[in-house]
Design a protein around this motif. Structure first.
Motif, PDB file in Angstrom:
ATOM      1  N   ASN A 241      -3.521   1.256   4.877  1.00 44.67           N
ATOM      2  CA  ASN A 241      -2.506   0.621   4.026  1.00 44.67           C
ATOM      3  C   ASN A 241      -1.546   1.632   3.414  1.00 44.67           C
ATOM      4  O   ASN A 241      -0.682   1.264   2.613  1.00 44.67           O
ATOM      5  CB  ASN A 241      -3.174  -0.185   2.911  1.00 44.67           C
TER       6      ASN A 241
ATOM      7  N   THR B 235      -8.046   1.660   3.207  1.00 47.50           N
ATOM      8  CA  THR B 235      -7.093   2.115   2.189  1.00 47.50           C
ATOM      9  C   THR B 235      -6.056   3.047   2.812  1.00 47.50           C
ATOM     10  O   THR B 235      -4.853   2.946   2.524  1.00 47.50           O
ATOM     11  CB  THR B 235      -7.851   2.836   1.054  1.00 47.50           C
TER      12      THR B 235
ATOM     13  N   VAL C 197      -1.965   3.889   1.214  1.00 47.18           N
ATOM     14  CA  VAL C 197      -2.127   4.161  -0.211  1.00 47.18           C
ATOM     15  C   VAL C 197      -2.314   5.661  -0.411  1.00 47.18           C
ATOM     16  O   VAL C 197      -3.107   6.298   0.289  1.00 47.18           O
ATOM     17  CB  VAL C 197      -3.348   3.403  -0.779  1.00 47.18           C
TER      18      VAL C 197
ATOM     19  N   GLY D 172       0.814  -1.217   0.000  1.00 51.85           N
ATOM     20  CA  GLY D 172       0.000   0.000   0.000  1.00 51.85           C
ATOM     21  C   GLY D 172       0.842   1.259   0.000  1.00 51.85           C
ATOM     22  O   GLY D 172       0.508   2.238  -0.671  1.00 51.85           O
TER      23      GLY D 172
END
Length: 403
Positions: free
Chosen positions: A124, A121, A126, A25
């Motif tokens: 992670n 998300t 990202v 990520g």
């Protein structure tokens, strides 16, 4: 250099990002052209988000997909609706199964799903780039060059989940992919008919609708709208008949049975009702479960005098009523998009995808998922389930390859 680019912030893109883990990520950038990601998730189910459907056998599940049935069987063996439920509930988003087997968050609010996907998300690591439209993707020897309005980026791997826009199709076509021309899959029927006029909002718990010209039929709830007919029964026909109805330019006849009886059985039922209710007004007493206003409209167009009692109903009049209720013919002239939940048939040719990994067979390290594929389903959470499953497979593939 970042390793992974995710193009498209919809269900498939965010579910991939949410499952990558921190190591991958942190090396991933998600590009979304709008300022608000997960828009279809937001509007699904009237804003409640129809997450998936309570069908847990892959062999049964694929039967809800007019296109992609064969390919999705292996996909659903890896990740199916039961896994989707466990995934969200383990992240403190409880889900519920409704009477028709559709699955929603207990909150009845799509923001529960959106916030969960966004949080996972972000956990992670990202990087999310909103309002960033990808204009071109070029394949270099060991990398991809992604061009946007704000600059150019290099990546080793691209996950392409942008939906079914013409621009997205063109990007893949330029990379060598074959595209099956996209056409609408979920749409309602435009009908101008005096039998339906001013009856907007009337619904039927069950109706059988057939299209004799293409020998296709479906059944289910149906709704009269200001433009014609909608509801699950109509949408099933639109999905399964998408290609044929497009060829007919959306002009065709439908036959509708509004009652769970064939013509002869309906005549017999009405005749028995007549004998038992001879002194009662035909207009005031509706022998069926559908709304009284529709019953009165059928009587008006038959036509039946407003002061008639059942005992004076002739055999010919009774048969005309039964005919309208069991095999009425309506002329469809056009279609309307089903709310904001626009779904298309068409997209990337499925022969060009390795469904064990969701990787392109044409371009190595290019993974494709979501509506850009020539896969679609009827309403009920099935289109989202395909996105969750495909995104999960991509994330597992990348973890196995990179870690």
């Amino acid at each position: 250099m970042k390793k992974i680019a995710i193009i498209g912030g919809g269900a498939a893109g965010f579910f991939t990002a949410a499952n990558l883990g921190k190591e991958l990520g942190s090396q991933t950038v998600l590009f979304e052209q709008s300022s608000a990601p997960l828009q279809k998730v937001s509007v699904s189910g009237g804003g409640r988000c129809n997450v998936t459907h309570a069908c847990f056998d892959p062999k049964e599940l694929v039967e809800f997909y007019p296109r992609g049935k064969k390919e999705l069987r292996s996909v659903f063996h890896q990740f199916q609706p039961g896994d989707t439920m466990e995934w969200f509930e383990s992240r403190k988003v409880p889900l519920k199964i409704e009477d028709d087997n559709r699955i929603f968050p207990v909150s009845d609010n799509s923001m529960s799903i959106i916030e969960c996907l966004m949080n996972e998300t972000e956990k992670n690591l990202v990087e999310i780039k909103l309002s960033e439209t990808v204009q071109k993707i070029s394949k270099k020897e060991h990398s991809f060059l992604i061009e946007t309005k704000s600059g150019s980026y290099k990546f080793e791997t691209v996950i392409f989940t942008p939906g079914s826009s013409n621009k997205s199709m063109e990007i893949l076509r330029n990379l060598g992919h074959g595209i099956v021309k996209p056409i609408p899959s979920l749409f309602t029927f435009n009908i101008k008919d005096k039998r339906l006029k001013d009856l907007m909002g009337i619904s039927f718990e069950w109706a059988e609708i057939s299209i004799p010209q293409i020998k296709m039929e479906a059944e289910g709830p149906m709704l009269i709208t200001h433009w014609g007919l909608s509801g699950p029964g109509i949408l099933r026909l639109s999905a399964w008949g998408a290609i044929e109805l497009n060829r007919l330019n959306y002009e065709f006849e439908i036959k509708i049975n509004f009652v769970q009886k064939e013509y002869e059985a309906c005549c017999e039922f009405l005749n028995e009702f007549k004998l038992e209710n001879g002194k009662k007004s035909v207009y005031k007493i509706n022998p069926f479960g559908f709304p009284k206003r529709f019953w009165q409209r059928i009587l008006e167009i038959t036509p039946i005098p407003t002061d008639l009692t059942y005992s004076h109903l002739t055999k010919n009049q009774l048969e005309k009523i039964a005919s309208e209720l069991t095999k009425g013919i309506y002329q469809v002239k056009g279609k309307s998009t089903f709310k904001e939940e626009f779904v298309t048939a068409g997209g990337v040719d499925l022969k060009e995808i390795n469904f064990k990994k969701m990787e392109s067979k044409i371009v190595p390290n290019l993974f494709i998922a979501g509506e850009i594929l020539n896969i679609d389903a009827i309403t009920g959470g099935f289109n989202f389930q395909a996105c969750w499953s495909e995104g999960f497979i991509i994330s597992e593939t990348l973890k196995n390859e990179f870690l």
